[in-house]
Design an enzyme around this catalytic site. Sequence first.
Site, short mmCIF file in Angstrom:
data_model
loop_
_atom_site.label_atom_id
_atom_site.label_comp_id
_atom_site.label_asym_id
_atom_site.label_seq_id
_atom_site.Cartn_x
_atom_site.Cartn_y
_atom_site.Cartn_z
N CYS A 1 -131.90 -9.90 -42.62
CA CYS A 1 -131.00 -9.20 -42.53
C CYS A 1 -130.52 -8.11 -41.20
O CYS A 1 -131.75 -7.59 -40.92
CB CYS A 1 -131.17 -8.22 -43.84
SG CYS A 1 -129.64 -7.16 -43.82
N ALA B 1 -152.77 -10.24 -33.39
CA ALA B 1 -154.11 -9.53 -34.24
C ALA B 1 -153.55 -9.21 -35.56
O ALA B 1 -154.27 -9.30 -36.65
CB ALA B 1 -154.36 -8.33 -33.46
#
Length: 388
Positions: free
Chosen positions: A327, A202
């Site tokens: 990261c 969604a």
Amino acid sequence: MNDRVYLDWNATAPLCPEAKSAIEHALAVSGNASSIHTEGRRARRLVEEARSKVAALTGAEPRAVTFTSGGTEANVLALVPEYECQGGKRRFDRLLVSAIEHPSVRAGGRFDHARVETIPVNSAGSVDLHSLERQLAARAGENVLVSVMLANNETGVIQPVRAVAERVHRMGGFLHVDAVQAPGKITCDISELDADFLTLSAHKLGGPAGCGALVKRNEGLRPLPLVPGSQEHGQRGGTENLSGIAGFGAAAARALEDLRHVVEPMRRLRGRLEEGLRAINPKVVIFGEEAERLPNTTLFAVRGAKAETLVIGFDLERVAVSSGSACSSGKVALSPVLEAMGVDSELAKGAIRVSFGVSTTKEAVDQLLNAWKKLSAGLHEKSAGLAA
Ligand code: PLP
């Protein structure tokens, strides 16, 4: 904050007004969708209305839509060796996934790792159909499930899903398609794509985060539930996330409508962006540009640049973009997508993704280009300094 520009729609699209009002309306309904009293039936009606809208977006039967907690869960629900088939069982021996899938697919869902194989992509970021054919031929006699995404979240490259489906079905296999990035930009019709299962999320299409769906083409073939329970026709237990589902339904209807008239304006805006990036710095490389891409996505880099530094630089210039690298635990990992495309690490570590949507304006793109002018001048000075 008002003059900030948000160009990271592939990470999360802003909530659309239709979803916002559907969520507000649903929050005022106090019933549990499984209860038989009036309040419960009111909640049930909202869930079923949303199901019909998600079904319409994908050209599926409403009953074939299973609501989940998002795209990740829908992927893990689909990628399981055990399926129920017309009252009996069907077992998949092997799972083939493309090298550029979302981590939830690349990890193989609920398959044993030894049974998961990777399908390579070419340098344009598109699934290698010859390799797929060879891999399927090598598995002749096995029951194979294949998962190939509709459009890549980093490059925007649209995958040859129909060609994949043709090859998979010819060998008696089944195809799951992660269509999370596609709604509102390209068709997600499950029959047109010739897919067997489709994943949606969604928050990538203007709805709230924490809600998604697995859509089946044939209701008779059902994956073993990930969360057992009676809800969602036994496919996903737990009380339904009423406001999330209502918001998802409203956003899905909006995405279907958008598909008719926003694609060309988006493509023009991307043209303006990419011409501008190159006019400022001719060394810009745009990944996947040889292939057909989503009209809202550009992944680019300049050799020697560092994406984390650029993302911070853009942010200080009030522009939100993301890096093509991830990261984790303080270490910057290169994008597996660019790695799979054979991009060398010196170029890949500078990859910046710009992704926008229906409400993005020319002025927003120009603000990004102004920021790029400054950041690119900094890169030039740095490389001149290194050369001196
Ligand atoms: N599939 C793709 C292609 C995605 O880009 C994402 C989100 O980044 C997901 C799946 C996961 O969706 P969710 O955030 O709803 O779990």
